[in-house]
Design an enzyme around this catalytic site. Structure first.
Site, PDB file in Angstrom:
ATOM      1  CG  ASP A   1      -0.202  -0.275   2.505  1.00 11.05           C
ATOM      2  OD1 ASP A   1       0.954   0.188   2.662  1.00 11.05           O
ATOM      3  OD2 ASP A   1      -0.773  -0.948   3.377  1.00 11.05           O
TER       4      ASP A   1
ATOM      5  CG  ASP B   1       1.158   4.051   4.512  1.00 13.22           C
ATOM      6  OD1 ASP B   1      -0.071   3.901   4.560  1.00 13.22           O
ATOM      7  OD2 ASP B   1       1.962   3.126   4.710  1.00 13.22           O
TER       8      ASP B   1
ATOM      9  CG  ASP C   1       8.502   1.129  12.466  1.00 13.93           C
ATOM     10  OD1 ASP C   1       8.879   1.785  11.472  1.00 13.93           O
ATOM     11  OD2 ASP C   1       7.693   0.180  12.375  1.00 13.93           O
TER      12      ASP C   1
HETATM   13  P1  ATP Z   1       3.760  -2.859   4.995  1.00 12.66           P
HETATM   14  O1  ATP Z   1       2.665  -1.924   4.586  1.00 12.66           O
HETATM   15  O2  ATP Z   1       4.513  -3.469   3.883  1.00 12.66           O
HETATM   16  O3  ATP Z   1       3.322  -3.848   6.003  1.00 12.66           O
HETATM   17  P2  ATP Z   1       4.829  -0.502   6.224  1.00 12.66           P
HETATM   18  O4  ATP Z   1       6.221  -0.141   6.661  1.00 12.66           O
HETATM   19  O5  ATP Z   1       4.204   0.388   5.202  1.00 12.66           O
HETATM   20  O6  ATP Z   1       4.883  -2.000   5.753  1.00 12.66           O
HETATM   21  P3  ATP Z   1       2.590   0.180   7.856  1.00 12.66           P
HETATM   22  O7  ATP Z   1       2.022  -0.555   9.013  1.00 12.66           O
HETATM   23  O8  ATP Z   1       1.781   0.359   6.632  1.00 12.66           O
HETATM   24  O9  ATP Z   1       3.953  -0.571   7.516  1.00 12.66           O
HETATM   25  O10 ATP Z   1       3.055   1.583   8.416  1.00 12.66           O
HETATM   26  C1  ATP Z   1       3.461   2.649   7.584  1.00 12.66           C
HETATM   27  C2  ATP Z   1       4.608   3.414   8.215  1.00 12.66           C
HETATM   28  O11 ATP Z   1       4.186   3.984   9.460  1.00 12.66           O
HETATM   29  C3  ATP Z   1       5.813   2.568   8.572  1.00 12.66           C
HETATM   30  O12 ATP Z   1       6.665   2.388   7.460  1.00 12.66           O
HETATM   31  C4  ATP Z   1       6.459   3.386   9.660  1.00 12.66           C
HETATM   32  O13 ATP Z   1       7.171   4.480   9.137  1.00 12.66           O
HETATM   33  C5  ATP Z   1       5.249   3.940  10.408  1.00 12.66           C
HETATM   34  N1  ATP Z   1       4.832   3.041  11.496  1.00 12.66           N
HETATM   35  C6  ATP Z   1       3.932   2.031  11.447  1.00 12.66           C
HETATM   36  N2  ATP Z   1       3.791   1.420  12.623  1.00 12.66           N
HETATM   37  C7  ATP Z   1       4.625   2.032  13.471  1.00 12.66           C
HETATM   38  C8  ATP Z   1       4.935   1.874  14.852  1.00 12.66           C
HETATM   39  N3  ATP Z   1       4.355   0.918  15.573  1.00 12.66           N
HETATM   40  N4  ATP Z   1       5.851   2.727  15.396  1.00 12.66           N
HETATM   41  C9  ATP Z   1       6.432   3.696  14.659  1.00 12.66           C
HETATM   42  N5  ATP Z   1       6.185   3.887  13.368  1.00 12.66           N
HETATM   43  C10 ATP Z   1       5.299   3.082  12.763  1.00 12.66           C
HETATM   44 MG    MG Z   2       2.221   0.335   4.485  1.00 14.34          MG
END
Ligand code: ATP
Ligand code: MG
Length: 440
Positions: A64, A66, A143
């Protein structure tokens, strides 16, 4: 490329201009681009951030996209008609395009000069976090370094405040800031570290890895519904077996599934118990083959060992097979539910999959016909195949059901006539190991 100065405050980012990186707008979803352009048009800053940027740089297809912006959620809502604000803990804007949703987050600040109510910690854990800040602050609140890269729609440059590009190149999962503190703020980051290590095939940096061995108990304080969501991401993305092994390695699995962990420590007549690993490998295989998967089946695998062992114990005490199954599955579910919420729509089919295992042993008369029309028959049969593979039940039984499904009505009649299972004669069949062969 601008060099980062290790002595400066982390507020000086590395900026990679458009010609020097590989992110192309052709690989960004149309809807994400619409949101970015529109925010820009309204004079807001707008960036792609997180997994979208990370995965594009790795040449992978992002799950996805963001968006991060300096517009507040209310301002975002004013720009997009198709927008909903969600979340209490983190207030976010969701911009809807049919079934596709683009998540738009406002830059988060450190919260130092803001209303305390906007950023609240309870015993080190963030329970509310709505203070807004600059992009530099936002980056350091994310994170992992590889998740804190921004793609700026204003000039198509890449912005890196946390040395994420180096870690991306070196294949390192590294928390931003002090690992202990970052895990305490949000223990789910422990599961995310494991998830990204599996998904990307990266190493977890030593300082980020070490606390995983010690801080598992923090997961107790995470809402059980959030853990369910996180575990689904971990176990239903094609690397379930690896995730299981890593979770066990760090002692995190014991925290999440204590009854299963205890049951795995026992042996099955001198052999290690392989059912869970086989089941998870099978889940990964199904995903590779684009076959359907469901949390009901996944949790049926994850919780089966304690159910089976408890069942065996009850049976050895003289409780009937069906009753033993009912009691054992109720007990295991009741103990698990406070840790990880398995929604009812999955918990009920999970228990049916277990309950049908005993019925699959009854092959005479009309019973197999009735059973084969049960809505959970197919899942129960798949589960039986796994049990047979793990040496827990006679493969002949699984075979019989495979043939029963493949043959026509005449074949079925022969297979079920006079109460004898068809094919090989009953005498030659090895005694099927029932759950009671295992002493719990
Ligand atoms: P994917 O969508 O492939 O699972 P992602 O890194 O995009 O991986 P998401 O859960 O969509 O994960 O979160 C988007 C972004 O928000 C992350 O890349 C990170 O920068 C931030 N983020 C998400 N969860 C946390 C958390 N628990 N603590 C700090 N930052 C976070
Ligand atoms: Mg994501």
């Amino acid at each position: 490329m601008q060099e980062s100065d290790p002595h400066s405050e982390a507020t000086t980012p590395v900026i990679v201009p458009r010609p020097e990186h590989t992110i192309s707008r052709a690989n960004i979803s149309e809807n994400a681009l619409k949101v970015l352009y529109r925010l820009r048009q309204e004079r807001f800053n707008a960036h792609l951030v997180g997994g979208g940027v990370r995965d594009l740089l790795l040449g992978r297809e992002p799950k996805d996209f963001d968006v991060a912006t300096d517009a507040t959620p209310e301002q975002v809502r004013q720009v997009f008609r198709n927008c909903r604000l969600i979340g209490r803990r983190f207030r976010l804007a969701h911009v809807h395009f049919g079934r596709d949703i683009i998540e738009v987050a406002t830059f988060r600040g450190s919260g130092a000069d803001q209303d305390v109510e906007d950023r609240r910690l309870e015993s080190g854990m963030i329970v509310r976090d709505n203070s807004y800040g600059s992009i530099a602050e936002d980056a350091l609140r994310r994170d992992f370094t590889i998740n804190a890269l921004y793609y700026d729609i204003a000039d198509f440059s890449l912005i890196d405040y946390a040395d994420g590009l180096t870690d991306l190149r070196d294949g390192q999962i590294r928390l931003i800031g002090d690992p202990q503190q970052r895990y305490r703020e949000d223990p789910v980051r422990m599961l995310r570290a494991v998830r990204f290590a599996c998904k990307l095939g990266f190493n977890i940096d030593l300082a980020t890895e070490q606390p995983l061995f010690e801080l598992g108990h923090l997961l107790e304080d995470v809402p059980a519904a959030r853990l369910f969501d996180e575990l689904i991401k971990l176990f239903q993305s094609g690397y379930a077996l690896q995730a299981f092994e890593k979770l066990r390695h760090y002692g995190l699995f014991a925290q999440l599934f204590p009854a299963t962990e205890t049951s795995l420590a026992r042996e099955d007549q001198g052999f290690p118990i392989t059912f869970v690993s086989r089941g998870l490998a099978n889940t990964d295989q199904r995903i590779r083959e684009s076959k359907p998967i469901t949390p009901a089946f996944l949790f049926a695998i994850l919780l089966w060992e304690p159910v089976r062992q408890r069942c065996a114990q009850l049976e050895s005490e003289g409780v009937s097979v069906n009753e033993a199954m009912m009691i054992a599955s109720a007990e295991v579910c009741a103990a698990q539910q406070p840790l990880i919420t398995l929604p009812k729509r999955f918990a009920l089919p999970m228990r049916e999959i277990w309950a049908l295992q005993a019925r699959l042993e009854q092959r005479d008369g009309k019973r197999p016909y009735r059973l084969s029309t049960h809505p959970r028959f197919r899942a129960a049969y798949d589960f039986l195949l796994l049990r047979a593979e793990a040496g827990e039940t006679d493969p002949e039984l699984a075979d019989w059901w495979t043939r029963f499904q493949a043959t026509n009505s005449e074949g079925r009649a022969t297979m079920t006539s006079s109460g004898k299972p068809g094919g090989r004669s009953r005498r030659r069949r090895k005694p099927a190991k029932s759950t009671s062969d295992i002493k719990g």
